[in-house]
Structures are given as structure tokens and as C-alpha cells.
Design a protein around this motif. Structure first.
Motif, PDB file in Angstrom:
ATOM      1  N   THR A   1      12.781  -1.506  -0.072  1.00 12.74           N
ATOM      2  CA  THR A   1      11.558  -1.132  -0.782  1.00 12.74           C
ATOM      3  C   THR A   1      10.936   0.150  -0.265  1.00 12.74           C
ATOM      4  O   THR A   1      10.404   0.949  -1.039  1.00 12.74           O
ATOM      5  N   ILE A   2      10.985   0.344   1.040  1.00 10.55           N
ATOM      6  CA  ILE A   2      10.383   1.521   1.667  1.00 10.55           C
ATOM      7  C   ILE A   2      11.379   2.128   2.642  1.00 10.55           C
ATOM      8  O   ILE A   2      12.438   1.553   2.902  1.00 10.55           O
ATOM      9  N   ASP A   3      11.032   3.284   3.179  1.00  9.39           N
ATOM     10  CA  ASP A   3      11.821   3.891   4.254  1.00  9.39           C
ATOM     11  C   ASP A   3      11.099   3.707   5.585  1.00  9.39           C
ATOM     12  O   ASP A   3       9.925   3.342   5.622  1.00  9.39           O
ATOM     13  N   PHE A   4      11.824   3.995   6.665  1.00  5.27           N
ATOM     14  CA  PHE A   4      11.260   3.885   8.004  1.00  5.27           C
ATOM     15  C   PHE A   4      11.550   5.149   8.799  1.00  5.27           C
ATOM     16  O   PHE A   4      12.546   5.834   8.576  1.00  5.27           O
ATOM     17  N   SER A   5      10.683   5.406   9.744  1.00  3.42           N
ATOM     18  CA  SER A   5      10.946   6.445  10.730  1.00  3.42           C
ATOM     19  C   SER A   5      11.941   5.913  11.743  1.00  3.42           C
ATOM     20  O   SER A   5      12.353   4.750  11.694  1.00  3.42           O
TER      21      SER A   5
ATOM     22  N   PRO B   1       7.099   6.219   2.382  1.00  3.07           N
ATOM     23  CA  PRO B   1       7.484   6.085   0.974  1.00  3.07           C
ATOM     24  C   PRO B   1       9.002   6.212   0.819  1.00  3.07           C
ATOM     25  O   PRO B   1       9.655   6.960   1.546  1.00  3.07           O
ATOM     26  N   GLU B   2       9.543   5.487  -0.127  1.00  5.04           N
ATOM     27  CA  GLU B   2      10.985   5.487  -0.369  1.00  5.04           C
ATOM     28  C   GLU B   2      11.489   6.853  -0.846  1.00  5.04           C
ATOM     29  O   GLU B   2      10.845   7.532  -1.639  1.00  5.04           O
ATOM     30  N   ASP B   3      12.670   7.238  -0.334  1.00  2.00           N
ATOM     31  CA  ASP B   3      13.375   8.437  -0.799  1.00  2.00           C
ATOM     32  C   ASP B   3      12.521   9.696  -0.735  1.00  2.00           C
ATOM     33  O   ASP B   3      12.424  10.454  -1.703  1.00  2.00           O
TER      34      ASP B   3
ATOM     35  N   HIS C   1      11.639  -2.787  11.786  1.00  2.00           N
ATOM     36  CA  HIS C   1      12.548  -2.203  10.798  1.00  2.00           C
ATOM     37  C   HIS C   1      13.609  -3.237  10.450  1.00  2.00           C
ATOM     38  O   HIS C   1      14.465  -3.567  11.262  1.00  2.00           O
ATOM     39  N   LYS C   2      13.544  -3.738   9.227  1.00  6.50           N
ATOM     40  CA  LYS C   2      14.490  -4.733   8.740  1.00  6.50           C
ATOM     41  C   LYS C   2      15.195  -4.214   7.494  1.00  6.50           C
ATOM     42  O   LYS C   2      14.608  -3.496   6.691  1.00  6.50           O
TER      43      LYS C   2
ATOM     44  N   PHE D   1       0.837  -1.208   0.000  1.00  4.89           N
ATOM     45  CA  PHE D   1       0.000   0.000   0.000  1.00  4.89           C
ATOM     46  C   PHE D   1       0.875   1.262   0.000  1.00  4.89           C
ATOM     47  O   PHE D   1       0.473   2.290  -0.546  1.00  4.89           O
ATOM     48  N   LEU D   2       2.052   1.181   0.595  1.00  5.67           N
ATOM     49  CA  LEU D   2       2.972   2.317   0.564  1.00  5.67           C
ATOM     50  C   LEU D   2       3.572   2.499  -0.827  1.00  5.67           C
ATOM     51  O   LEU D   2       3.620   3.615  -1.353  1.00  5.67           O
TER      52      LEU D   2
END
Length: 283
Positions: free
Chosen positions: A118-122, A234-236, A111-112, A96-97
Motif C-alpha cells: 500500500t505504501i513505501d518505506f524508507s 507515499p507509494e511509487d 517495515h512489513k 493518512f499517507l
């Protein structure tokens, strides 16, 4: 040159589509500021993080934290933002992100490094660890489960960790003995009905379900792993990531975070889980 009506309509349609596609071109931050809504992916059957109570209200720790994060980001933007809650599960919270269906995922997500491709994390907003739950008094040590059927949720880090643990304890059929179910309620039901001997996932999830039938289940053994939860992004997209991180840190600084934490995990709750860490702070 003579232009047909059909050509005019097609040209107009193409221009309209191109314009619509460019309206929100740019960062998630700009998109949110423009339309005033944050689409947040949340679990709906994970007690006490995010679930529907007896009044059919969507409640939980993640619900309250996500609502406050959105509120703080609105303050930074000098705009009242609306939170649009979107149901996600273990399989959809990342897709979905990446498909822009949500702007933020607050959904029990460790967080792995693999996920970070694929995505970013806080920054980490919740500190948990994986444990094992069995029926009370039946087992006392994870090694007692070698050769037994044990449940984990499909597609989670818990599933992989459980297989590795059982292998390390000498279970040659660990991959076969780890039975995967789609959801937490499925695993809990399988354990309650005796279809599996244990269920392994993040300890706070286990505590939440154990509280539904007090005194019938217990957590055994040490933590299998550390599970630092991050909010999926979302990535980047650094401007949006910064806004989310600042909101988490500000919640910690002014005490709001611990108010919410104690509401759901404090000593006066059925889900007591002592706080053992603190939010990463930037000067």
C-alpha cells in the motif's frame, strides 16, 4: 448561441477546480518544495518516541529525528521547510499517507511486506524488537503466560506475533487470550490494574511506560521478533523517498543520529536501549 450566466459560472468553477487539482500534480518532493511544508504523521502517546510531556510539549526520539530529516531535505532544496506535526495512531498512520493527509509517517512502523503493498518505506531508521512486560517478580518466562490474558495493541504486528508465540507454547486459546486495546496507554493501564497478566509490544515502548512507575514492571524472555522501523512514504514516489533516505544517512554520517539516540535511549536515560545495529549506508 446564447449562453446563460449559470453556464458561465459552472464553466468557470470547473476550470478553477481543474487548475487547483493540477497545481501540485507531480511528486511529493515538488509539492513540498512548492509550499514549504512537510506534513509528518507522529504518535502522541508512545514514550519515549513521541509523547506530550508534563509541559504539554510534543517531544521524543521520533519528533527530533523527523525534525532533523525535514531540515536536511530543506538543505537539499535550498529552502527552509516547516514541519507540520499531525497526530496519527496504529489505524491512521497508513490511511493518512494514502489519502495525502501526510507526506511522511514517523510512527513506530515496522517495515512489513504486507504494508509495502500500500505504501513505501524508507531505509530502516530504528532497530527494535518485540518483548513481553509483566509486573515485577510475577513471571519469569513467556511459557508461564499460557492460558493467561495478555494485552497487545489492535491492528499491530505485535498482536499477530503474540498470538503465534502463545500457540507455539501450547495455548490452544491464544486468539481468545490475547486481549486487544486501541492504544499503548490502554494496555499499560490494563496491566497495572491486573486486567491482563502481561503486555507485549516493541521493547522500547515497554521501557518507556515501565519508567513511569520504576521498579514495578519488568521485561521477560527473549525477543519475540525483530522490528525494523521504516518511515512510511507515499507509494511509487522515488524522488521523495530518495530525499528521506539521504537525510537519514546524512544524520548518521555526521553524528546527529547518535546524539538524538543517546538523548532518548542512552545509558543515562530511564529508557536505556543499547544500539546494536547501524543505518544502511550507500556509497
Amino acid at each position: 448561441m446564447k449562453v446563460s450566466l449559470k453556464q458561465v459560472l459552472l464553466t468557470t468553477l470547473a476550470a478553477t477546480v481543474l487548475f487547483a487539482g493540477n497545481v501540485y500534480a507531480g511528486t511529493t518532493y515538488d509539492k513540498v518544495k512548492n509550499d514549504g511544508t512537510v506534513n509528518v504523521g507522529l504518535m502522541y502517546n508512545s514514550i519515549p518516541a513521541a509523547f506530550f510531556n508534563e509541559k504539554n510539549e510534543w517531544v521524543g526520539f521520533d519528533i527530533d529525528i523527523a525534525t532533523e530529516v525535514v531540515k536536511r531535505i530543506g538543505t537539499y532544496m535550498e529552502k527552509d521547510l516547516t514541519i507540520n506535526k499531525v497526530k496519527v495512531n496504529n489505524k491512521t498512520r497508513i490511511s493518512f499517507l494514502t489519502s495525502d493527509r501526510i507526506d511522511l509517517s514517523v510512527a513506530n512502523m515496522t517495515h512489513k511486506r504486507e504494508r509495502d503493498k500500500t505504501i513505501d518505506f524508507s531505509i530502516t531508521y530504528f532497530f527494535d524488537g518485540q518483548k513481553i512486560m509483566t509486573k515485577k517478580g510475577k513471571y519469569s518466562d513467556p511459557k508461564d503466560l499460557v492460558g493467561k490474558r495478555v494485552c497487545a495493541m489492535q491492528g499491530t504486528t505485535s498482536e499477530k506475533n503474540l498470538v503465534n508465540l502463545l500457540k507455539s507454547l501450547g495455548d490452544e486459546n491464544a486468539e481468545k487470550n490475547v486481549i486487544s486495546f486501541q492504544t499503548a496507554p490502554d494496555c499499560f493501564l490494563a496491566l497495572a490494574q491486573g486486567k491482563v497478566e502481561a503486555w507485549s509490544t516493541d521493547s522500547t515502548i515497554l521501557l518507556g511506560f515501565a519508567a513511569k512507575q520504576a521498579g514495578m514492571f519488568e521485561l521477560i524472555g527473549d525477543f519475540i521478533s525483530d522490528e525494523p522501523y521504516g518511515m512510511g512514504l507515499p507509494e511509487d514516489d522515488s524522488k521523495w523517498r530518495d530525499a528521506v533516505n539521504f537525510a537519514i544517512q546524512d544524520l548518521w554520517t555526521d553524528g546527529t543520529y547518535m546524539e538524538i539516540y543517546n538523548k532518548w535511549y542512552g545509558p543515562d536515560t530511564p529508557y536505556y536501549f543499547p544500539m546494536t545495529a547501524k543505518i544502511e549506508m550507500w556509497p
